[in-house]
Scaffold this motif. Structure first.
Motif, mmCIF file in Angstrom:
data_model
loop_
_atom_site.group_PDB
_atom_site.id
_atom_site.type_symbol
_atom_site.label_atom_id
_atom_site.label_comp_id
_atom_site.label_asym_id
_atom_site.label_seq_id
_atom_site.Cartn_x
_atom_site.Cartn_y
_atom_site.Cartn_z
ATOM 1 N N SER A 13 0.485 19.885 -5.090
ATOM 2 C CA SER A 13 1.808 20.267 -4.591
ATOM 3 C C SER A 13 1.872 20.316 -3.064
ATOM 4 O O SER A 13 2.941 20.246 -2.485
ATOM 5 N N ALA A 14 0.713 20.415 -2.415
ATOM 6 C CA ALA A 14 0.682 20.475 -0.952
ATOM 7 C C ALA A 14 0.540 19.101 -0.300
ATOM 8 O O ALA A 14 0.615 18.984 0.916
ATOM 9 N N LEU A 15 0.354 18.059 -1.096
ATOM 10 C CA LEU A 15 0.173 16.720 -0.540
ATOM 11 C C LEU A 15 1.491 16.161 -0.028
ATOM 12 O O LEU A 15 2.551 16.449 -0.566
ATOM 13 N N SER A 16 1.390 15.340 1.017
ATOM 14 C CA SER A 16 2.573 14.669 1.563
ATOM 15 C C SER A 16 2.148 13.310 2.105
ATOM 16 O O SER A 16 0.958 13.051 2.310
ATOM 17 N N ALA A 17 3.130 12.465 2.358
ATOM 18 C CA ALA A 17 2.840 11.153 2.926
ATOM 19 C C ALA A 17 2.138 11.297 4.272
ATOM 20 O O ALA A 17 1.286 10.481 4.624
ATOM 21 N N GLY A 18 2.457 12.336 5.017
ATOM 22 C CA GLY A 18 1.851 12.549 6.325
ATOM 23 C C GLY A 18 0.343 12.717 6.279
ATOM 24 O O GLY A 18 -0.352 12.400 7.246
ATOM 25 N N LEU A 19 -0.178 13.182 5.172
ATOM 26 C CA LEU A 19 -1.630 13.329 5.017
ATOM 27 C C LEU A 19 -2.302 11.962 4.883
ATOM 28 O O LEU A 19 -3.422 11.762 5.366
ATOM 29 N N PHE A 20 -1.607 11.017 4.237
ATOM 30 C CA PHE A 20 -2.210 9.722 3.929
ATOM 31 C C PHE A 20 -1.913 8.632 4.953
ATOM 32 O O PHE A 20 -2.681 7.685 5.064
ATOM 33 N N THR A 21 -0.823 8.747 5.689
ATOM 34 C CA THR A 21 -0.455 7.704 6.653
ATOM 35 C C THR A 21 -1.582 7.399 7.642
ATOM 36 O O THR A 21 -1.873 6.223 7.896
ATOM 37 N N PRO A 22 -2.275 8.391 8.195
ATOM 38 C CA PRO A 22 -3.344 8.084 9.163
ATOM 39 C C PRO A 22 -4.556 7.369 8.564
ATOM 40 O O PRO A 22 -5.347 6.796 9.296
ATOM 41 N N VAL A 23 -4.709 7.413 7.242
ATOM 42 C CA VAL A 23 -5.890 6.787 6.624
ATOM 43 C C VAL A 23 -5.524 5.507 5.864
ATOM 44 O O VAL A 23 -6.331 5.001 5.079
ATOM 45 N N ARG A 24 -4.325 4.991 6.115
ATOM 46 C CA ARG A 24 -3.943 3.716 5.504
ATOM 47 C C ARG A 24 -4.912 2.638 5.981
ATOM 48 O O ARG A 24 -5.300 2.594 7.143
ATOM 49 N N GLY A 25 -5.343 1.811 5.050
ATOM 50 C CA GLY A 25 -6.316 0.762 5.352
ATOM 51 C C GLY A 25 -7.753 1.198 5.154
ATOM 52 O O GLY A 25 -8.665 0.382 5.304
ATOM 53 N N GLU A 26 -7.967 2.453 4.820
ATOM 54 C CA GLU A 26 -9.328 2.971 4.644
ATOM 55 C C GLU A 26 -9.749 2.969 3.176
ATOM 56 O O GLU A 26 -8.923 2.901 2.266
ATOM 57 N N ALA A 27 -11.047 3.081 2.970
ATOM 58 C CA ALA A 27 -11.642 3.054 1.633
ATOM 59 C C ALA A 27 -11.511 4.399 0.934
ATOM 60 O O ALA A 27 -11.697 5.457 1.550
ATOM 61 N N PHE A 28 -11.204 4.345 -0.350
ATOM 62 C CA PHE A 28 -11.156 5.490 -1.248
ATOM 63 C C PHE A 28 -11.950 5.118 -2.492
ATOM 64 O O PHE A 28 -12.250 3.948 -2.715
ATOM 65 N N ALA A 29 -12.266 6.109 -3.292
ATOM 66 C CA ALA A 29 -12.872 5.868 -4.601
ATOM 67 C C ALA A 29 -12.040 6.611 -5.630
ATOM 68 O O ALA A 29 -11.577 7.726 -5.375
ATOM 69 N N PHE A 30 -11.840 5.984 -6.772
ATOM 70 C CA PHE A 30 -11.127 6.634 -7.866
ATOM 71 C C PHE A 30 -12.065 6.717 -9.057
ATOM 72 O O PHE A 30 -12.608 5.708 -9.504
ATOM 73 N N ARG A 31 -12.285 7.940 -9.544
ATOM 74 C CA ARG A 31 -13.139 8.157 -10.718
ATOM 75 C C ARG A 31 -12.275 8.688 -11.846
ATOM 76 O O ARG A 31 -11.662 9.760 -11.712
ATOM 77 N N ASP A 32 -12.228 7.954 -12.966
ATOM 78 C CA ASP A 32 -11.395 8.405 -14.079
ATOM 79 C C ASP A 32 -12.152 9.400 -14.957
ATOM 80 O O ASP A 32 -13.325 9.695 -14.713
#
Length: 108
Positions: free
Chosen positions: A6-25
């Motif tokens: 609920s605390a997440l926003s686009a502003g948190l992710f905009t600076p890391v656009r283009g960077e690597a993430f991992a998704f674990r299901d």
């Protein structure tokens, strides 16, 4: 985890656009992805919502993704930590090069 969903926003992710993430299901399947887009959707935001609705689009090579369609899991990033659990869904890779798999997570 970095923050509650609920605390997440686009502003948190905009600076890391283009960077690597991992998704674990939930089954332990791990997929290395890149944050390709972070789009706000003001018209889709519910009245009184504490944040503007936004979507994240992650990409990876289609041959790496294989038949993986998406699902519930945890997203992780070196600076943001673990985020989730959340749901990602494979989408049409419109606007991306051939051979790309795309996944979206939507937040309202």
């Amino acid at each position: 985890m970095a923050a509650s969903l609920s605390a997440l926003s686009a502003g948190l992710f905009t600076p890391v656009r283009g960077e690597a993430f991992a998704f674990r299901d939930v089954d332990g399947h791990m997929l290395a992805v890149t944050l390709a887009r972070c789009d706000e959707h003001p018209r889709a935001t519910m009245p009184g919502s504490p944040r503007t609705a936004f979507g994240l689009v992650f990409t990876c090579p289609a041959d790496v993704a294989g038949a993986y369609r998406g699902g519930h899991g945890v997203l992780s990033h070196p600076a943001l930590g673990g985020i989730g659990p959340l749901y990602v869904e494979r989408i049409l890779p419109l606007g991306f090069p051939a051979g790309t798999a795309a996944y979206e997570a939507a937040f309202s």
